[in-house]
Design a protein around this motif. Structure first.
Motif, mmCIF file in Angstrom:
data_model
loop_
_atom_site.group_PDB
_atom_site.id
_atom_site.type_symbol
_atom_site.label_atom_id
_atom_site.label_comp_id
_atom_site.label_asym_id
_atom_site.label_seq_id
_atom_site.Cartn_x
_atom_site.Cartn_y
_atom_site.Cartn_z
ATOM 1 N N MET A 1 0.819 -1.184 0.000
ATOM 2 C CA MET A 1 0.000 0.000 0.000
ATOM 3 C C MET A 1 0.870 1.258 0.000
ATOM 4 N N GLN A 2 1.981 1.195 0.735
ATOM 5 C CA GLN A 2 2.847 2.360 0.815
ATOM 6 C C GLN A 2 3.486 2.668 -0.541
ATOM 7 N N SER A 3 3.910 1.644 -1.271
ATOM 8 C CA SER A 3 4.518 1.884 -2.578
ATOM 9 C C SER A 3 3.488 2.413 -3.573
ATOM 10 N N MET A 8 1.481 7.150 -6.512
ATOM 11 C CA MET A 8 0.419 8.127 -6.790
ATOM 12 C C MET A 8 0.888 9.550 -6.492
ATOM 13 N N THR A 9 1.724 9.722 -5.469
ATOM 14 C CA THR A 9 2.268 11.037 -5.153
ATOM 15 C C THR A 9 3.141 11.535 -6.287
ATOM 16 N N PHE A 15 1.943 15.200 -13.066
ATOM 17 C CA PHE A 15 0.777 15.814 -13.713
ATOM 18 C C PHE A 15 0.770 17.322 -13.472
ATOM 19 N N GLY A 16 1.120 17.749 -12.265
ATOM 20 C CA GLY A 16 1.191 19.182 -11.963
ATOM 21 C C GLY A 16 2.269 19.885 -12.762
ATOM 22 N N PHE A 17 3.445 19.239 -12.906
ATOM 23 C CA PHE A 17 4.519 19.832 -13.702
ATOM 24 C C PHE A 17 4.117 19.917 -15.170
ATOM 25 N N TYR A 18 3.424 18.906 -15.659
ATOM 26 C CA TYR A 18 2.958 18.926 -17.040
ATOM 27 C C TYR A 18 1.968 20.066 -17.257
#
Length: 120
Positions: A1-3, A8-9, A15-18
């Protein structure tokens, strides 16, 4: 779950940089003229119109804030989840009408913050 959450982070970062590079390209394309480049076309901060770009970002943030205010007005707390008040003069596990109150269930219901749409 952590990976999975780490992936996702990083995916949301990319996505934000794009979107950021897409916004810069769009601003350059819209603001460029035949004789001059756009607001961010050169690498010279004295010639670029960086202040206008930051005013555009401030305007987009203001629009986002008003969008948040609009949608937050549609929500209200669900009053059916609130537990009835108990009388403290009786024993802590007995309500005013004599019924035994399940304190753990009462506390769990109070801790849950479910929201519902409020009709206009």
């Amino acid at each position: 779950m952590q990976s999975f959450l780490t992936a996702m982070t990083y995916c949301s970062y990319s996505f934000g940089f794009y979107l950021s590079s897409l916004l810069v390209s769009l601003v350059n394309k819209v603001t460029s003229t035949s004789s001059r480049g756009g607001w961010l076309s050169d690498n010279d901060l004295n010639k670029d119109k960086l202040d206008r770009f930051y005013w555009l970002l401030a305007a987009l943030s203001l629009i986002n804030f008003f969008n948040y205010l609009f949608w937050s007005n549609w929500y209200c707390y669900n009053p059916s989840l609130l537990a009835p008040a108990t009388n403290t003069t009786n024993s802590p596990h007995q309500a005013e009408d004599g019924k035994v109150v399940d304190l753990e269930n009462n506390m769990q219901q109070q801790q849950q913050l479910q929201v519902s749409f409020k009709p206009y």
